[in-house]
Design a protein around this motif. Structure first.
Motif, PDB file in Angstrom:
ATOM      1  N   ALA A  91       1.129   5.748   3.099  1.00  0.00           N
ATOM      2  CA  ALA A  91       1.168   5.572   1.645  1.00  0.00           C
ATOM      3  C   ALA A  91       1.048   6.904   0.923  1.00  0.00           C
ATOM      4  N   GLU A  92       0.081   7.696   1.311  1.00  0.00           N
ATOM      5  CA  GLU A  92      -0.136   8.977   0.645  1.00  0.00           C
ATOM      6  C   GLU A  92       1.030   9.934   0.871  1.00  0.00           C
ATOM      7  N   ALA A  93       1.636   9.880   2.047  1.00  0.00           N
ATOM      8  CA  ALA A  93       2.781  10.742   2.333  1.00  0.00           C
ATOM      9  C   ALA A  93       3.986  10.395   1.467  1.00  0.00           C
ATOM     10  N   ALA A 148       0.188  -0.244  -1.409  1.00  0.00           N
ATOM     11  CA  ALA A 148       0.855  -0.414  -0.118  1.00  0.00           C
ATOM     12  C   ALA A 148       0.197  -1.528   0.679  1.00  0.00           C
ATOM     13  N   VAL A 149       0.995  -2.172   1.508  1.00  0.00           N
ATOM     14  CA  VAL A 149       0.497  -3.112   2.526  1.00  0.00           C
ATOM     15  C   VAL A 149       1.226  -2.807   3.820  1.00  0.00           C
ATOM     16  N   MET A 191      -4.424  -4.152   2.613  1.00  0.00           N
ATOM     17  CA  MET A 191      -3.932  -3.856   1.270  1.00  0.00           C
ATOM     18  C   MET A 191      -4.631  -2.596   0.777  1.00  0.00           C
ATOM     19  N   TRP A 192      -3.845  -1.684   0.236  1.00  0.00           N
ATOM     20  CA  TRP A 192      -4.322  -0.369  -0.197  1.00  0.00           C
ATOM     21  C   TRP A 192      -3.841  -0.139  -1.622  1.00  0.00           C
ATOM     22  N   PHE A 193      -4.726   0.375  -2.500  1.00  0.00           N
ATOM     23  CA  PHE A 193      -4.342   0.573  -3.890  1.00  0.00           C
ATOM     24  C   PHE A 193      -5.042   1.794  -4.466  1.00  0.00           C
ATOM     25  N   ILE A 209       5.207   0.429   6.233  1.00  0.00           N
ATOM     26  CA  ILE A 209       4.540  -0.171   5.071  1.00  0.00           C
ATOM     27  C   ILE A 209       5.580  -0.620   4.057  1.00  0.00           C
ATOM     28  N   LEU A 210       5.157  -1.498   3.153  1.00  0.00           N
ATOM     29  CA  LEU A 210       5.857  -1.776   1.907  1.00  0.00           C
ATOM     30  C   LEU A 210       5.015  -1.160   0.800  1.00  0.00           C
ATOM     31  N   TYR A 211       5.660  -0.550  -0.204  1.00  0.00           N
ATOM     32  CA  TYR A 211       4.852   0.157  -1.204  1.00  0.00           C
ATOM     33  C   TYR A 211       5.547   0.236  -2.555  1.00  0.00           C
ATOM     34  N   ILE A 212       4.747   0.526  -3.540  1.00  0.00           N
ATOM     35  CA  ILE A 212       5.218   0.863  -4.882  1.00  0.00           C
ATOM     36  C   ILE A 212       4.822   2.315  -5.136  1.00  0.00           C
ATOM     37  N   GLY A 213       5.774   3.131  -5.537  1.00  0.00           N
ATOM     38  CA  GLY A 213       5.486   4.533  -5.791  1.00  0.00           C
ATOM     39  C   GLY A 213       4.664   4.709  -7.058  1.00  0.00           C
ATOM     40  N   GLY A 214       3.818   5.730  -7.048  1.00  0.00           N
ATOM     41  CA  GLY A 214       2.968   5.949  -8.205  1.00  0.00           C
ATOM     42  C   GLY A 214       3.023   7.373  -8.695  1.00  0.00           C
TER      43      GLY A 214
END
Length: 314
Positions: free
Chosen positions: A129-131, A137-138, A288-290, A309-314
């Motif tokens: 996620a951080e990369a 992310a999940v 689940m990570w947020f 992972i599946l994620y939404i960019g922030g």
């Protein structure tokens, strides 16, 4: 010697089991040793994507994003996270819901561990996620534990070997469960596929729980047959076009959360108004990570490394 492993025992745990029981070199090679097929996913996707820039919309525009402890709002997506606890004592169940409304379907992206594609390549969900500058992310479907299934990620084909019922998300915001053996990755791309997931089973169809899901085995391959019983879970549901709910159920911790059966998981999605829902990798992988923090409580006592992972960019 064939052994039937507990649900969720993948790469890291499998290595220990094989070494401890004298597992063969073949099994280590197949299920533990990394085999890289694409060594730079970012560069590969930039050169291979069949999705036009116009179809990608404004995904990535986070200049006006607003973040709280349980929500995120930007031009690309809104996220609302809630946690529910039901039952008591050893029958307690705790689960987390991320309600996602997408401004553009391509805002829900996928990422691979270590920016590589292949078998047995893993990293912590938080690391991946951080990369990828994710805000949410999940864990995904742990594609890297298998060598089959149709794998399309971010509009790019990585595997085309239909084996089971999959889930496909299209660039127009629609999504559906489909039979991988009755189509090809090329045909899916031609129809506008953005991401596919290959695990299962389907939990909800036409707004109702699927009959018989507590008897389904998702695979016949070594080590990952049964997904039955009460376990931690990750699953994804579709309420409407560009309106998605993702549920992560904690488990294997009596008094906090026992986990749920497949039918109980389907019932959660029905209660959320999902017309379709699909099971992803679970057990110790369910996470689940947020906004830099774990929302769920992984059953291993900490994060387990997974392949995607599946994620939404922030």
């Amino acid at each position: 010697m064939k052994r039937r492993l507990a649900y969720g025992l993948t790469a890291g745990g499998l290595a220990v089991a094989l070494v401890a029981t004298g597992g063969t070199v073949w099994a280590l090679d197949r299920f533990v040793i990394p085999h890289v097929v694409v060594d730079d996913v970012a560069a590969y996707e930039a050169g291979q994507s069949a999705v036009s820039p116009a179809a990608r919309g404004a995904a990535g525009d986070t200049s006006t994003a607003i973040v709280t402890d349980t929500s995120y709002t930007s031009a690309d997506a809104s996220i609302q996270i809630t946690t529910t606890t039901a039952g008591s004592g050893r029958d307690t169940v705790t689960y987390h819901v991320a309600d996602l409304t997408l401004g553009d379907a391509t805002a829900l992206r996928a990422a691979f561990a270590n920016n590589q594609v292949g078998e047995n390549i893993t990293a912590l969900v938080s690391e991946t996620a951080e990369a990828n500058d994710a805000v949410f992310a999940v864990n995904g479907d742990y594609y890297g534990f298998r060598d089959d299934g149709i794998i399309i990620r971010n509009g790019v084909v990585y595997r085309d070997d239909g084996a089971r019922d999959g889930l496909v998300f299209y660039t127009d915001g629609t999504a559906e469960v489909y039979d991988e053996t009755q189509t090809t990755a090329a045909d899916l791309l031609a129809d506008g596929a953005w991401n596919t997931l290959s695990f299962g089973p389907a939990l909800v169809e036409d707004g109702a729980a699927v009959d018989g899901i507590d008897q389904i085995e998702v695979d016949t391959n070594f080590g990952n047959h049964s997904v039955q019983g009460e376990h931690p879970r990750t699953a994804i549901g579709i309420i409407d076009d560009n309106h998605i709910v993702i549920v992560v159920v904690d488990g294997r911790e009596p008094g906090y959360s026992r986990g749920v059966t497949m039918t109980e998981l389907a019932d959660i999605f029905v209660s959320l108004g999902a017309r379709t829902a699909y099971n992803l990798d679970g057990g110790g992988s369910a996470e689940m990570w947020f906004d830099g923090e774990l929302i769920s409580r992984p059953s291993n006592g900490g994060e387990r490394a997974t392949s995607d992972i599946l994620y939404i960019g922030g």
